[in-house]
Design a protein around this motif. Structure first.
Motif, short mmCIF file in Angstrom:
data_model
loop_
_atom_site.label_atom_id
_atom_site.label_comp_id
_atom_site.label_asym_id
_atom_site.label_seq_id
_atom_site.Cartn_x
_atom_site.Cartn_y
_atom_site.Cartn_z
N LEU A 39 51.55 60.80 36.87
CA LEU A 39 50.48 60.37 37.78
C LEU A 39 49.13 60.98 37.42
N PRO A 40 49.03 62.29 37.15
CA PRO A 40 47.72 62.84 36.76
C PRO A 40 47.17 62.24 35.47
N LEU A 41 48.07 61.93 34.52
CA LEU A 41 47.61 61.43 33.23
C LEU A 41 47.14 59.97 33.30
N ILE A 42 47.64 59.19 34.26
CA ILE A 42 47.15 57.81 34.40
C ILE A 42 46.04 57.71 35.44
N MET A 43 45.64 58.84 36.02
CA MET A 43 44.63 58.80 37.07
C MET A 43 43.30 58.19 36.62
N PRO A 44 42.83 58.39 35.37
CA PRO A 44 41.59 57.70 34.96
C PRO A 44 41.70 56.18 35.08
N ILE A 45 42.88 55.61 34.74
CA ILE A 45 43.07 54.17 34.89
C ILE A 45 43.09 53.79 36.36
N VAL A 46 43.71 54.63 37.19
CA VAL A 46 43.76 54.36 38.63
C VAL A 46 42.35 54.32 39.19
N ARG A 47 41.50 55.24 38.77
CA ARG A 47 40.12 55.27 39.27
C ARG A 47 39.35 54.02 38.87
N ILE A 48 39.55 53.57 37.63
CA ILE A 48 38.87 52.36 37.17
C ILE A 48 39.36 51.15 37.97
N MET A 49 40.66 51.08 38.20
CA MET A 49 41.21 49.98 38.99
C MET A 49 40.71 50.02 40.43
N PHE A 50 40.46 51.22 40.94
CA PHE A 50 39.92 51.35 42.29
C PHE A 50 38.52 50.74 42.36
N VAL A 51 37.70 51.01 41.35
CA VAL A 51 36.35 50.45 41.31
C VAL A 51 36.42 48.92 41.23
N ILE A 52 37.32 48.41 40.40
CA ILE A 52 37.48 46.96 40.29
C ILE A 52 37.93 46.37 41.62
N SER A 53 38.85 47.06 42.30
CA SER A 53 39.32 46.59 43.61
C SER A 53 38.19 46.58 44.62
N LEU A 54 37.33 47.58 44.57
CA LEU A 54 36.19 47.63 45.49
C LEU A 54 35.25 46.46 45.27
N THR A 55 34.90 46.20 44.02
CA THR A 55 33.97 45.10 43.74
C THR A 55 34.58 43.76 44.11
N ARG A 56 35.89 43.59 43.87
CA ARG A 56 36.55 42.34 44.26
C ARG A 56 36.55 42.17 45.77
N SER A 57 36.74 43.27 46.50
CA SER A 57 36.76 43.18 47.96
C SER A 57 35.41 42.77 48.52
N LEU A 58 34.34 43.24 47.90
CA LEU A 58 33.01 42.85 48.36
C LEU A 58 32.73 41.37 48.10
N LEU A 59 33.49 40.78 47.18
CA LEU A 59 33.31 39.36 46.85
C LEU A 59 34.45 38.50 47.40
N ALA A 60 35.19 39.01 48.38
CA ALA A 60 36.35 38.29 48.92
C ALA A 60 35.93 36.96 49.51
N PHE A 61 36.62 35.91 49.11
CA PHE A 61 36.31 34.57 49.65
C PHE A 61 37.54 33.67 49.67
N ASP A 62 38.18 33.47 48.50
CA ASP A 62 39.19 32.42 48.36
C ASP A 62 40.32 32.55 49.37
N ASP A 63 40.98 33.72 49.40
CA ASP A 63 42.15 33.85 50.26
C ASP A 63 41.76 33.76 51.74
N VAL A 64 40.62 34.34 52.09
CA VAL A 64 40.18 34.29 53.48
C VAL A 64 39.84 32.86 53.89
N TRP A 65 39.18 32.14 53.01
CA TRP A 65 38.78 30.77 53.34
C TRP A 65 39.99 29.87 53.50
N ILE A 66 40.97 30.01 52.63
CA ILE A 66 42.15 29.15 52.69
C ILE A 66 42.99 29.44 53.93
#
Length: 262
Positions: free
Chosen positions: A178-205
């Protein structure tokens, strides 16, 4: 070009009949930033992000860590976890719409089997955000491929040394993998944040922003302003503000990531 065009349109009370219309400078931005509706939709968007982190973000991480300890069936389970990616998103969302249907859905059938009262689920302002992010509990998807690849990039000598020192599977997972993959986890967290700010498709449907405005996101606010109310200048201003918010949240998180790595 769309970015520059949107910024240009945001400075006008845009008139489709005789563009660009009346120049009002930052008037659209001032109206947006003093509108309680804008902040309500921002709150909805951030709450959906929080539910996404609580219910779904950690699941593919846990799945990848568990898969790493499988002695047999690793590739089979990994294939099954990734298989839903091949299913069109509309089919996936329609399945969940059936699950949350109040009258004949599986969710209320399960509630009845447990002796609990039925719920309106997507029709309940208190439950709708939870329902929208509940599918994240299934995990899988491309995230699990990224995390399994990160785990495989860990030097085998490190894991072998831990085994020789008597570390069991739990300790190897918690203190090494877990500590060694944490840099990837942090990057995925940033990607998840940006996707959440652009949420549309699933909510609209699933809800089209309802009930009321309980699940309406900022991007849906842009859609409503521009294409429903024909306020193209105001919609463009909202879009620019979403871009600014996305950049600010991303830069803030990247800065904290750099500080944590020092």
């Amino acid at each position: 070009y769309p970015l520059v065009r949107g910024l240009f349109m945001s400075l006008y009370r845009w008139d489709m009949a005789s563009p660009p219309g009346e120049f009002i400078g930052l008037g659209n931005f001032a109206n947006a930033l003093t509108s309680s509706h804008f902040y309500m939709l921002l709150g909805n968007t951030l709450q959906l992000f929080a539910y996404g982190v609580l219910l779904g973000f950690w699941v593919p991480i846990a799945q990848a860590l568990v898969l790493n300890h499988l002695r047999t069936g690793y590739y089979t389970f990994r294939f099954l976890y990734v298989l839903p990616v091949a299913v069109p998103s509309i089919a996936f969302l329609m399945t969940w719409m059936y699950i949350w249907t109040p009258n004949s859905g599986l969710a209320n059938a399960a509630m009845g089997a447990l002796g609990l009262p039925p719920q309106t689920w997507l029709g309940d302002p208190k439950l709708v955000k939870l329902c929208l992010r509940a599918p994240g509990l299934l995990g899988g998807g491309m995230g699990i491929l990224i995390y399994t690849a990160a785990i495989h990039n860990i030097s085998p000598e490190v894991v072998e040394a831990a085994i020789m020192d008597g570390a069991n599977a739990w300790k190897r997972t918690w203190y090494i993998l877990l500590p060694l993959i944490m840099p990837i986890v942090r990057i995925m967290f940033v990607i998840s944040l940006t996707r959440s700010l652009l949420a549309f498709d699933d909510v609209w449907i699933l809800t089209q922003g309802g009930p009321g405005y309980a699940s309406t996101t900022l991007v849906m606010g842009v859609y409503q302003r521009a294409f429903v109310q024909s306020q193209y200048g105001m919609g463009s201003a909202w879009a620019v503000l979403i871009l600014v918010l996305t950049l600010l949240f991303t830069l803030l998180r990247l800065r904290t990531m750099n500080e944590e790595s020092m």
